[in-house]
Design a protein around this motif. Sequence first.
Motif, PDB file in Angstrom:
ATOM      1  N   ILE A   1      25.988  84.317  83.078  1.00 20.17           N
ATOM      2  CA  ILE A   1      26.381  84.919  81.809  1.00 20.17           C
ATOM      3  C   ILE A   1      25.114  85.316  81.065  1.00 20.17           C
ATOM      4  O   ILE A   1      24.331  84.459  80.639  1.00 20.17           O
ATOM      5  CB  ILE A   1      27.209  83.942  80.945  1.00 20.17           C
ATOM      6  CG1 ILE A   1      28.414  83.399  81.740  1.00 20.17           C
ATOM      7  CG2 ILE A   1      27.657  84.627  79.663  1.00 20.17           C
ATOM      8  CD1 ILE A   1      29.408  84.445  82.175  1.00 20.17           C
TER       9      ILE A   1
ATOM     10  N   ARG B   1      30.575  92.848  80.617  1.00 20.04           N
ATOM     11  CA  ARG B   1      31.996  92.518  80.510  1.00 20.04           C
ATOM     12  C   ARG B   1      32.501  92.642  79.077  1.00 20.04           C
ATOM     13  O   ARG B   1      33.623  93.107  78.834  1.00 20.04           O
ATOM     14  CB  ARG B   1      32.235  91.095  81.034  1.00 20.04           C
ATOM     15  CG  ARG B   1      33.727  90.722  81.110  1.00 20.04           C
ATOM     16  CD  ARG B   1      33.914  89.331  81.659  1.00 20.04           C
ATOM     17  NE  ARG B   1      35.331  88.982  81.773  1.00 20.04           N
ATOM     18  CZ  ARG B   1      36.049  89.094  82.883  1.00 20.04           C
ATOM     19  NH1 ARG B   1      35.495  89.572  83.985  1.00 20.04           N
ATOM     20  NH2 ARG B   1      37.327  88.745  82.886  1.00 20.04           N
TER      21      ARG B   1
ATOM     22  N   TYR C   1      24.144  80.105  81.957  1.00 17.27           N
ATOM     23  CA  TYR C   1      24.027  80.887  80.735  1.00 17.27           C
ATOM     24  C   TYR C   1      22.553  81.206  80.512  1.00 17.27           C
ATOM     25  O   TYR C   1      21.707  80.310  80.525  1.00 17.27           O
ATOM     26  CB  TYR C   1      24.587  80.110  79.542  1.00 17.27           C
ATOM     27  CG  TYR C   1      26.088  79.950  79.574  1.00 17.27           C
ATOM     28  CD1 TYR C   1      26.917  80.860  78.916  1.00 17.27           C
ATOM     29  CD2 TYR C   1      26.687  78.900  80.279  1.00 17.27           C
ATOM     30  CE1 TYR C   1      28.298  80.725  78.952  1.00 17.27           C
ATOM     31  CE2 TYR C   1      28.061  78.758  80.329  1.00 17.27           C
ATOM     32  CZ  TYR C   1      28.863  79.679  79.662  1.00 17.27           C
ATOM     33  OH  TYR C   1      30.238  79.552  79.710  1.00 17.27           O
TER      34      TYR C   1
ATOM     35  N   VAL D   1      34.691  82.365  78.451  1.00 22.97           N
ATOM     36  CA  VAL D   1      34.272  82.447  79.856  1.00 22.97           C
ATOM     37  C   VAL D   1      35.170  81.573  80.727  1.00 22.97           C
ATOM     38  O   VAL D   1      35.668  81.997  81.779  1.00 22.97           O
ATOM     39  CB  VAL D   1      32.792  82.030  79.997  1.00 22.97           C
ATOM     40  CG1 VAL D   1      32.412  81.859  81.464  1.00 22.97           C
ATOM     41  CG2 VAL D   1      31.884  83.063  79.327  1.00 22.97           C
TER      42      VAL D   1
ATOM     43  N   VAL E   1      27.941  89.839  82.847  1.00 21.98           N
ATOM     44  CA  VAL E   1      28.405  88.801  83.766  1.00 21.98           C
ATOM     45  C   VAL E   1      28.092  89.214  85.199  1.00 21.98           C
ATOM     46  O   VAL E   1      28.417  90.335  85.620  1.00 21.98           O
ATOM     47  CB  VAL E   1      29.926  88.570  83.622  1.00 21.98           C
ATOM     48  CG1 VAL E   1      30.410  87.545  84.645  1.00 21.98           C
ATOM     49  CG2 VAL E   1      30.263  88.112  82.209  1.00 21.98           C
TER      50      VAL E   1
ATOM     51  N   TRP F   1      27.535  92.768  88.994  1.00 23.67           N
ATOM     52  CA  TRP F   1      27.368  92.467  87.575  1.00 23.67           C
ATOM     53  C   TRP F   1      27.877  93.633  86.736  1.00 23.67           C
ATOM     54  O   TRP F   1      27.918  94.776  87.190  1.00 23.67           O
ATOM     55  CB  TRP F   1      25.907  92.169  87.236  1.00 23.67           C
ATOM     56  CG  TRP F   1      25.022  93.381  87.104  1.00 23.67           C
ATOM     57  CD1 TRP F   1      24.348  94.024  88.098  1.00 23.67           C
ATOM     58  CD2 TRP F   1      24.743  94.101  85.889  1.00 23.67           C
ATOM     59  NE1 TRP F   1      23.661  95.104  87.599  1.00 23.67           N
ATOM     60  CE2 TRP F   1      23.886  95.174  86.248  1.00 23.67           C
ATOM     61  CE3 TRP F   1      25.129  93.954  84.568  1.00 23.67           C
ATOM     62  CZ2 TRP F   1      23.407  96.083  85.305  1.00 23.67           C
ATOM     63  CZ3 TRP F   1      24.660  94.865  83.622  1.00 23.67           C
ATOM     64  CH2 TRP F   1      23.807  95.907  84.005  1.00 23.67           C
TER      65      TRP F   1
END
Length: 385
Positions: free
Chosen positions: A213, A138, A173, A254, A155, A135
């Motif tokens: 996300i 991002r 999400y 995304v 992310v 992770w």
Amino acid sequence: MKHLALLIFLAGCGSVAPFPDSGVVGDSGVVSVEDAGVQPDAGTSLTTTLVVKYPAGTHTLYVRGNKLPLNWNSGIAMTKVSADTWTLSLPTLTSDLEWKPLLDDTTWSRGPNWTAKLHQRVEVAPRFTRDEGEWSVRWPNFPSTVLGNSRGISVYLPPTYLENAAARMPVVYMHDGQNLFDASTAFGGVTWRVPETMNAAANDGRFREAIVIGVDNTGSSRIDEYTPTADPMYGGGKGELYLRFLVEELKPRVDSELRTKTGREDTVLIGSSLGGLISSYAGVKRADVFANIGAMSPSVWWNGRVLLTLVSQSPSSRPTRVYVDSGDSGPSNDGVVDTRELVSTYRALGYTDGLKHVEQAGATHTEAAWASRLPGALEFLLGPR
């Protein structure tokens, strides 16, 4: 007064051998039925066809399994049809098959075995060397024209995604991204242990691997963005704009930069407290995008329990799966009575197998409680491999 106190709290807020005859379906990177994973074989309805998506380079892919002509001791070489596609047709099978691909007949694919139904075509995207995902933050300052602000977006990429360039993944999400990964930013220093949860499932097959996300809240605007209507005492009511941000600005970015499965059935939205409230509201307004909704300890009490009315008036296009949970302890009993009313409202819409309700005895309105229930929520929302 108890709601005021609660609102103050909310604002802060190696090689793997086969599993012979285990009956476990799937592994990391399984391609969904909608993406042509399991279907009648195009060449002949009497042939079971195995398709493996993997850029093997100079290596050769082999298959072992539990039914002749396969066995678990030595493999049969697959046929390379493109740089990342390998096939094997088995016309003599008489029943379902449990199987695994290997690199050069020596390195087993990671995770549980796959199952191929008799006389069908199954397509999978495996991994052979990685056990853990990664992770990162991002986008530290992701801008929103709709909301007129910016926020950090973290992310998580699962191990199959990182190893296998042919793999596409569902997407989860999650609101309050500060609380998901990093103890230094999490409320009270307690995270949801998202990487640990996702990595464990990637290896035991409890649920499908997925990209996560983490959408940071913006602090002072959190209440505004996570509420569907304005409350006479607390304000808010910009939830519809926040959903537009997710759908119109974040998700397209995304999907354009990552190898995602873009359809509604492969898209999950989940959050807790006010994040559970806005997730449930998203199921009312944007089920065309989010077919899988997770509402953990949702703030059903908001604005005179307006969520119950909104859900009861849901249009015919509704989420496929809805997960709702709560604890039953602490100053507010974690809103357990209101949560039960929300579940009853979903049931009145006709939800049966597509609805899961969990009450965790002794659990309070905390990050630790949500972290402990996250694996079960994702198991229901993502489904097994």
